[in-house]
Design an enzyme around this catalytic site. Structure first.
Site, PDB file in Angstrom:
ATOM      1  CB  SER B  49      -0.908   0.028   1.233  1.00  0.00           C
ATOM      2  OG  SER B  49      -1.856  -0.993   1.152  1.00  0.00           O
ATOM      3  CD  GLU B  70      -1.561  -1.303  13.152  1.00  0.00           C
ATOM      4  OE1 GLU B  70      -1.813  -1.886  14.232  1.00  0.00           O
ATOM      5  OE2 GLU B  70      -2.062  -1.652  12.073  1.00  0.00           O
TER       6      GLU B  70
END
Lengths: 288, 325
Positions: B49, B70
């Site tokens: 991405s 994350e």
């Protein structure tokens, strides 16, 4: 400190010195908290031997050189025990000893949690539970990227095992083969609201770490000889590919009879009268 | 992986072939690594991405894949930065800002570590993926974190220049990037200065101040209005923090100021401009154009931009309405 270990078993002279350093950590903790009038005695007392072993035997450090790039790194997930770390950092000439007397006073760099911006010798700030193992992993991977061969030690609270980020870091550390990363769980069984297993059970802890790809060693956390020889063995086998978790079985509040294992003492203040009694009890030793 | 693709295809592994703004992330990092800068890249299962797969191929020893973790990635990047490495952490902006807010604040910004955070697919760029993936709060969150520089480049050329400029920038930085398909605004950019806006036009009727992905459509609208004889100014406010206060004060010479952003009008560019205007007095009227404190709808991105009047015709309409009010 800083000398290569050829013998994994500490000598009686070394043990005497390290026992004295653990007592020094406890006494200084009582003294400094008397300035703040509230603090985490019990959290320090459970890891005093771990502090002493790491800073005075295991870790590669240079006295007076807190920024030496090749030093071993130390991070605290249980940052609220920093009051026990500061006297060691001052003792190693990382900052002036008289700064300790200003602990928590207005503008002091020394607060309840370690602050890398303000305190020389603090390798990473902490306070938010669960970040330290990730940050330690970053340092371990950074050592590899920069070609340095230091080791990174992360001291975690057992209540901290309830935080998801710890396990994300544990998974990533074994995936990335961070053999230069050592987690030490201070398994003192007590957290702020009660016993860890009552609040949110974390067992079977060794099996969990093993399942996440770590080598696991269990140790009696107040037996300084066992703690030291465990850490020495880890240092001696530093070409491994798996990170190591040391589960140190400890007693919260160790050294003061009425503080031991009592959840109410996670945070507290002895007051002037009890402080003298506490110091006397600490000096008598832990051999009850 | 490479090769011709159907322009209508959404094959995510091909996105590197067609997202010019994001493509420069890996390209520029590869150049900097080759020049000897201690850069590294981290991502959370999004290397296709954000195009970092190209960095991973060229510099595998400097690439760290953290999987879907994350917060762990952001804290680890902080640790990495203490060793002299300059990590670029890239993931969807919604997760980076909302999920990792505390790690960014405490481990990176408070610790004063030179980590570069790249929040991509900002605003409503994720379209039909759903509201969870829309990042219309990230500017407000990042702007409130002390010592964090917040930059929203308009296109790939500006992003590349900003990445290069970041090599000597002492503070941590949040880069806000859209889906990467921004049309080119700049042909070249010799120098990028954090906190120094690019003034394209000055105008007494209205000054449009835009940031990031809205710069191209807002500039197109500006040019259209100017061609109709209106005196419209235009400022590309690529750095939302520290905001170029001088540029705002200069824009206050116009009768009106219109801020344009792909973000909640609360706390983003419009809020930042309003703060400066409130401190300087003056007569200029401000209209904040963006998402009006609501959760954006689900639709293909192009439909959303039209719906929220964040495409060039929409921005022109908003400006005309303001001028005639």
């Amino acid at each position: 400190m800083a000398s290569p270990q050829t013998d994994l078993t500490p000598s009686s002279q070394e043990l005497e010195f390290l026992t004295d350093r653990a007592l020094f950590v406890r006494l200084e903790t009582v003294r400094l908290i008397s300035i703040a009038k509230v603090g985490h005695y019990a959290s320090v007392f459970s890891c005093a031997e771990i502090f002493a072993a790491l800073y005075y035997d295991t870790m590669r450090l240079r006295r007076g050189e807190p920024d030496w790039p090749d030093r071993d790194r130390f991070l605290m997930g249980k940052g609220h025990a920093a009051v026990g770390l500061f006297p060691i950092l001052a003792d190693l000439d990382f900052f002036p000893k008289d700064l300790l007397d200003n602990y928590t006073r207005l503008g002091s760099p020394l607060g309840d949690h370690p602050d890398m911006r303000l305190v020389k010798g603090v390798d990473f700030s902490s306070g938010s539970i669960g970040h330290a193992l990730s940050a330690g992993l970053g340092m371990a991977l950074g050592a590899r990227m920069t070609g340095r061969n230091f080791d990174t030690f992360v001291l975690l609270g057992d209540g901290e095992m309830q935080e998801g980020q710890v396990w994300a870091a544990a998974m990533a550390a074994s995936h990335h083969r961070a053999g230069n990363l050592v987690a030490i769980v201070d398994r003192n069984v007590v957290q702020l609201d009660g016993t860890v297993d009552d609040i949110l059970a974390i067992e079977p802890l060794p099996e969990k770490w093993r399942a996440f790809g770590w080598d696991v060693v269990e140790v009696e956390g107040h037996d300084i000889a066992s703690v030291v020889s465990t850490f020495r063995e880890i240092k001696a086998n530093r070409d491994r590919l798996r990170p190591v978790c040391v589960i140190a079985h400890t007693v919260k509040g160790k050294g003061i009879s009425y503080m031991e294992t009592e959840p109410g003492w996670h945070l507290g203040f002895l007051g002037p009268k009890d402080e003298a009694l506490a110091m006397e009890e600490l000096r008598k030793g832990l051999s009850r | 992986m490479k090769g011709p693709i159907d322009p209508g295809s959404w094959h995510y592994r091909q996105i590197n072939e067609r997202a010019p703004t994001l493509r420069v992330l890996a390209d520029t990092l590869n150049e900097l690594a080759a020049e000897g800068y201690p850069v590294a890249a981290c991502t959370a299962d999004l290397q296709y991405s954000n195009g970092l797969v190209e960095f991973a191929r060229a510099n595998p020893e400097r690439f760290l894949q953290f999987g879907i973790s994350e917060q762990n990635m952001v804290s680890a990047a902080a640790g990495l930065a203490t060793t002299g490495i300059m990590p670029f952490v890239a993931t969807f902006a919604s997760f980076l800002s909302l999920l990792c807010c505390e790690q960014i604040r405490t481990d990176i910004a408070y610790s004063a570590l030179p980590v570069r955070l790249v929040g991509h697919h900002t605003g409503i760029a994720m379209g039909f993926y759903g509201t969870s993936h829309h990042a219309t709060e990230d500017l407000a969150i990042m702007r409130s974190i002390a010592d964090l520089t917040v930059v929203a480049p308009a296109d790939g050329v500006q992003f590349a220049a900003a990445i290069r400029a970041s090599m000597t920038h002492p503070q941590p930085i949040y880069f806000r990037i859209g889906r990467g398909h921004d049309p080119q605004v700049y042909d070249t950019m010799e120098e990028f200065r954090f906190g120094k806006a690019v003034t394209h036009f000055q105008g007494k009727d209205l000054t449009i101040i835009a940031t990031g992905s809205t710069v191209h459509p807002a500039l197109t609208a500006t040019k259209s209005l100017r061609s109709q004889g209106l005196e419209i100014g235009f400022i590309d406010m690529h750095t939302v923090k520290p905001l170029d206060r001088d540029a705002v004060v200069s824009a206050m010479r116009s009768r009106m100021i219109l801020t344009v952003e792909e973000h909640n009008i609360l706390g983003g560019l419009g809020g930042a401009v309003a703060e400066v205007m409130s401190e300087f007095g003056g007569q200029a009227r401000l209209l904040r154009h963006g998402i009006k404190d609501e959760y954006s709808l689900i639709a293909p991105p192009s439909h959303l931009y039209a719906h929220y009047r964040l495409d060039a015709p929409g921005i022109e309409t908003v400006a005309r309405e303001m001028l005639s009010s």
